[in-house]
Design an enzyme around this catalytic site. Structure first.
Site, PDB file in Angstrom:
ATOM      1  N   CYS A 241      13.054  42.754   9.471  1.00 32.42           N
ATOM      2  CA  CYS A 241      14.213  43.774   9.479  1.00 32.42           C
ATOM      3  C   CYS A 241      13.958  45.184   9.157  1.00 32.42           C
ATOM      4  O   CYS A 241      14.297  46.201   9.988  1.00 32.42           O
ATOM      5  CB  CYS A 241      15.186  43.364   8.648  1.00 32.42           C
ATOM      6  SG  CYS A 241      15.457  41.365   8.170  1.00 32.42           S
TER       7      CYS A 241
ATOM      8  N   ARG B  83       4.917  34.292   4.342  1.00 34.06           N
ATOM      9  CA  ARG B  83       5.479  34.039   3.032  1.00 34.06           C
ATOM     10  C   ARG B  83       4.597  33.104   2.102  1.00 34.06           C
ATOM     11  O   ARG B  83       4.289  31.913   2.935  1.00 34.06           O
ATOM     12  CB  ARG B  83       7.018  33.515   3.133  1.00 34.06           C
ATOM     13  CG  ARG B  83       8.012  34.461   4.099  1.00 34.06           C
ATOM     14  CD  ARG B  83       9.282  33.803   4.288  1.00 34.06           C
ATOM     15  NE  ARG B  83      10.019  34.830   5.355  1.00 34.06           N
ATOM     16  CZ  ARG B  83      11.217  34.391   5.791  1.00 34.06           C
ATOM     17  NH1 ARG B  83      11.607  33.463   5.627  1.00 34.06           N
ATOM     18  NH2 ARG B  83      11.590  35.479   6.708  1.00 34.06           N
TER      19      ARG B  83
ATOM     20  N   GLN C   4       8.841  34.399  13.885  1.00 38.25           N
ATOM     21  CA  GLN C   4      10.459  34.257  14.018  1.00 38.25           C
ATOM     22  C   GLN C   4      10.929  35.006  15.466  1.00 38.25           C
ATOM     23  O   GLN C   4      10.489  36.020  15.947  1.00 38.25           O
ATOM     24  CB  GLN C   4      11.095  35.313  12.875  1.00 38.25           C
ATOM     25  CG  GLN C   4      11.099  34.448  11.614  1.00 38.25           C
ATOM     26  CD  GLN C   4      11.862  35.263  10.593  1.00 38.25           C
ATOM     27  OE1 GLN C   4      11.799  36.474  10.310  1.00 38.25           O
ATOM     28  NE2 GLN C   4      12.805  34.437   9.722  1.00 38.25           N
TER      29      GLN C   4
ATOM     30  N   ASP D 157      13.227  37.125  16.079  1.00 36.33           N
ATOM     31  CA  ASP D 157      14.175  37.934  15.124  1.00 36.33           C
ATOM     32  C   ASP D 157      14.826  38.904  16.358  1.00 36.33           C
ATOM     33  O   ASP D 157      14.278  39.485  17.217  1.00 36.33           O
ATOM     34  CB  ASP D 157      13.326  38.642  14.380  1.00 36.33           C
ATOM     35  CG  ASP D 157      13.947  38.761  12.924  1.00 36.33           C
ATOM     36  OD1 ASP D 157      15.007  38.058  12.685  1.00 36.33           O
ATOM     37  OD2 ASP D 157      12.961  38.952  11.782  1.00 36.33           O
TER      38      ASP D 157
ATOM     39  N   HIS E 247      17.943  42.182  16.025  1.00 38.63           N
ATOM     40  CA  HIS E 247      18.958  43.112  15.385  1.00 38.63           C
ATOM     41  C   HIS E 247      19.904  43.647  16.106  1.00 38.63           C
ATOM     42  O   HIS E 247      19.412  44.396  17.222  1.00 38.63           O
ATOM     43  CB  HIS E 247      18.267  43.767  14.203  1.00 38.63           C
ATOM     44  CG  HIS E 247      17.492  43.108  12.990  1.00 38.63           C
ATOM     45  ND1 HIS E 247      16.341  42.631  13.305  1.00 38.63           N
ATOM     46  CD2 HIS E 247      17.914  42.623  12.004  1.00 38.63           C
ATOM     47  CE1 HIS E 247      15.784  42.069  12.227  1.00 38.63           C
ATOM     48  NE2 HIS E 247      16.925  42.048  11.408  1.00 38.63           N
TER      49      HIS E 247
ATOM     50  N   LYS F 202      28.262  35.192   7.169  1.00 36.56           N
ATOM     51  CA  LYS F 202      27.126  34.536   8.225  1.00 36.56           C
ATOM     52  C   LYS F 202      27.771  33.169   8.992  1.00 36.56           C
ATOM     53  O   LYS F 202      28.452  32.846   8.606  1.00 36.56           O
ATOM     54  CB  LYS F 202      26.109  34.469   7.623  1.00 36.56           C
ATOM     55  CG  LYS F 202      25.987  33.352   6.626  1.00 36.56           C
ATOM     56  CD  LYS F 202      24.488  33.082   6.136  1.00 36.56           C
ATOM     57  CE  LYS F 202      24.473  31.725   5.046  1.00 36.56           C
ATOM     58  NZ  LYS F 202      23.107  31.537   4.722  1.00 36.56           N
TER      59      LYS F 202
ATOM     60  N   HIS G 273      22.036  40.611  11.665  1.00 37.44           N
ATOM     61  CA  HIS G 273      20.675  39.922  12.057  1.00 37.44           C
ATOM     62  C   HIS G 273      20.928  38.712  12.666  1.00 37.44           C
ATOM     63  O   HIS G 273      22.051  37.986  12.491  1.00 37.44           O
ATOM     64  CB  HIS G 273      20.058  39.428  10.524  1.00 37.44           C
ATOM     65  CG  HIS G 273      19.889  40.629   9.548  1.00 37.44           C
ATOM     66  ND1 HIS G 273      18.865  41.071   9.056  1.00 37.44           N
ATOM     67  CD2 HIS G 273      20.792  41.103   8.542  1.00 37.44           C
ATOM     68  CE1 HIS G 273      18.809  42.095   8.316  1.00 37.44           C
ATOM     69  NE2 HIS G 273      20.191  42.063   7.995  1.00 37.44           N
TER      70      HIS G 273
END
Length: 685
Positions: A382, A411, A429, A431, A433, A513, A559
């Protein structure tokens, strides 16, 4: 969403991918073929099949039968016995079902009786352990999705000890002891706990904030701190529907610095038939285990020399990943996203601004000192996408600004929690945005829902469970913006026509979400897709856009992930298809098998022609033809072509499909065209 109710039609060019073996088929090296042979279903005629012909008139075996059609995964079941296992809804009734009893596996959510059974089973387990091992200290024992567990501070035990414990449980059940609820003061509870020397219960008592304290007794023989609920007596448990499954280690309170405990897992059901259904599904899940299939099919590995939780994609797995990524990128570009590539590390200050160091530090790797500055492996993508947004001054005309990246993140996970591709330390990911105006939230959410359906359906996932999580007690952002955002999410879901559940107060502190779970071939739910509105990061990074009056305003950030992580999604795909991928994803799409070395030059020529058409083809030779065919079956090669002198002379191929059987003699161009059509249709041949 549930499972669609479909007919019991066996389609042409279809194959059973999960069955419980009939006794006659248990020792067969090809149980599916043996079962179909036994049932005389060889023509794939498309007629309705009387399921009694599959297992015999007197069979009481359990079957879960799924077929893959030539175009897509079909979720179909054949009720062919006294019981059928299903994890959600029963399919529509057909003529083949008449006279047969259907068993639908309940869940804790839809059966309070089952929840009570499992909770009581955990208490009976604890009582039995302390009778069999008097020095054992009890801790906690909750019900879980498929059963229950209880943690004990005791000597190490093995699976063989479970028989001894289960025998004691059966005796307690047989005695039909009542479950008695008692309310006591905190002081009385503490006094009783100290009297029986249960130190862990003292710690649990300290964590209970409400009063009075409730205790549940099993007769006059045993008791535990508990809020309930339970069945009325142990005799209401069916000892033939309760099973102890395994023993594992677990740290007290999940803290690796605390005592290592012995965790005993069990499962409990309302009836013996349900337990058998569950046991079948458990065995089927074991057969589909992506860790075993990943090794057998040479798709990936976890190399201990490199470290746990770090995935090595082998050539066959890497080519599948390549085609997943290629499809993902093309689809995103078609839907108005711009692709990014961003660094894997950044200064630690970036993670201070984002709040990750404050709220997420325990999941991050240690920082690196580089030239007296601290750097951090990224746990999220992000902040990087935010910096791209901030790189230019944005006008309201530029919004929505949509960026997407297949970004690898790192992680920290404890070694005990690592699990194949499902729980790793480094993963990629999908991902994206979206930076948009408040008035654009609904439109953008609906667009994401549409894109989610487009992408997931290409991989054979058609059935979803959707949850909407709303404002928690502690949250950033005004009530007005929360209300607008939540309403936009609801409206988008309603416009889409998707059923959904509301998790009141379950949203993140920074925005509401939508979570979406996909359903695999065994009816299991997997959390993959998330759509998260964020009011927090735009504020932390001071994001703005210029409106029509040349004034600054804060954009809304969304997200969004669809597949989740590529590693985990690949694991789900392996288990969904049992490694038997549709043609467009298969690592090797066609394998040529020359009868003798004389045919090798022709095969090489054909393979070259196929590769020029982007078909993944190869030659296998040097062993007996029967072994070459058997190896191709084991490796789940979709198409095989046996090439002898006749094929060379006529410049043809004798083609056999793993799913469609013998396709006959075809020209090379006909084979190429058939493959191209199946790839375009995302189907089997």
């Amino acid at each position: 969403m549930g499972i669609a109710c479909t007919s019991y039609r066996v389609h042409r060019m279809a194959v059973a991918t999960s069955i419980l073996l009939h006794p006659k088929c248990v020792h067969s090296s090809n149980p599916t073929r043996k079962l179909l042979s036994n049932s005389k279903v060889a023509a794939w005629s498309g007629r309705h099949v009387d399921s009694r012909g599959l297992l015999g008139k007197n069979s009481s075996s359990l079957v879960w039968f799924r077929v893959l059609s030539s175009s897509r995964l079909k979720i179909k079941r054949i009720a062919a016995f006294s019981t059928v296992a299903a994890t959600q809804e029963a399919p529509a009734k057909t003529e083949a079902d008449e006279g047969f009893k259907r068993v639908v596996l309940p869940t804790n959510g839809n059966s309070e009786r089952l929840l009570r059974i499992r909770h009581t089973s955990a208490h009976v387990l604890a009582m039995a352990v302390q009778k069999a091992f008097p020095d054992a200290k009890v801790t906690i024992g909750p019900w879980i999705e498929r059963g229950f567990y209880y943690d004990f501070d005791m000597q190490p035990i093995a699976d063989k000890d479970l028989k001894k414990i289960k025998k004691e449980m059966d005796y307690i059940i047989k005695k039909n002891l009542p479950l008695i609820r008692e309310e006591v003061s905190r002081e009385e509870a503490e006094q009783r706990i100290r009297a029986i020397n249960e130190p862990y219960k003292l710690e649990i008592l300290e964590s209970i904030k409400s009063e009075p304290i409730t205790i549940y007794h099993i007769g006059n023989e045993w008791w535990d701190l508990c809020a309930g609920p339970h069945v009325e007596s142990t005799g209401q448990l069916n000892k033939n529907a309760v099973e102890l499954e395994s023993v594992a280690g677990a740290y007290w309170r999940g803290d690796e610095k605390r005592q290592m405990l012995q965790r005993i897992y069990g499962t409990a059901w309302e009836t013996e038939e349900q337990l058998k259904a569950y046991q079948f599904l458990k065995e089927e899940a074991k057969r589909r285990d992506h860790r075993r299939l990943g090794q057998d099919l040479d798709l990936f590995s976890i190399q201990e020399e490199a470290g746990g939780g770090l995935v090595f994609w082998h050539p066959k797995g890497a080519i599948v990943r390549h085609h997943i990524e290629d499809f993902w990128k093309k689809t995103h570009i078609q839907h108005g996203y711009e692709l990014l590539y961003t660094p894997h590390v950044a200064k630690a200050d970036l993670w201070k601004i984002s709040g990750h160091l404050e709220f997420y530090k325990e999941n991050m790797f240690d920082q690196m000192d580089i030239e007296d500055e601290l750097y951090q492996l990224r746990p999220m993508n992000c902040p990087y996408h935010i910096l791209v947004y901030k790189n230019s001054t944005r006008s309201y005309r530029d919004l929505p600004f949509k960026v997407a990246e297949l970004g690898t993140v790192y992680r920290y996970e404890m070694s005990g929690s690592l699990h194949g591709l499902f729980r790793v330390r480094g993963f990629t990911q999908d991902d994206a945005h979206i930076f948009c105006l408040p008035s654009q939230i609904k439109e953008e959410i609906r667009s994401v829902l549409d894109l989610t359906e487009v992408i997931l359906s290409q991989f054979g996932f058609k059935y979803y469970e959707v949850n909407l999580s709303t404002k928690p007690e502690k949250a950033v952002g005004s009530d007005d913006i929360w209300e607008k955002a939540t309403s936009a999410l609801k409206d988008a879901l309603q416009d889409k026509g998707w059923d959904y559940s509301i998790d009141e107060g379950g949203g993140a502190f920074y925005g509401p979400k939508i979570d979406l779970k996909i359903e695999d071939a065994l009816g299991r739910k997997w959390q993959c897709s998330t759509i998260q509105v964020d009011f927090n990061l735009p504020q932390r990074f001071d994001l703005f856009y210029i409106d029509s009056n040349s004034e600054k305003h804060r954009p809304i950030m969304i997200h969004r992930a669809i597949l989740g992580s590529l590693e985990r999604f690949f694991g789900i795909l392996i288990e969904h298809y049992t490694g038997d991928f549709p043609l467009w994803l298969s690592p090797v799409q066609a394998r040529l098998l020359p009868v003798t070395d004389t045919q090798v030059p022709y095969c090489q020529k054909v393979v070259e022609m196929m590769r020029k058409k982007n078909i993944r083809a190869e030659i296998s030779y040097g062993e007996r033809l029967s072994k070459l065919i058997r190896n191709s079956e084991t490796q789940k090669i979709p198409l095989m072509a046996v090439v002898g002198p006749k094929e060379v002379d006529s410049e043809t191929l004798t083609v056999r499909s793993r799913h469609g059987g013998e396709l006959g003699i075809m020209t090379v161009n006909e084979v190429i065209e058939k493959i191209e059509q199946a790839v375009a249709a995302r189907s089997f041949v």
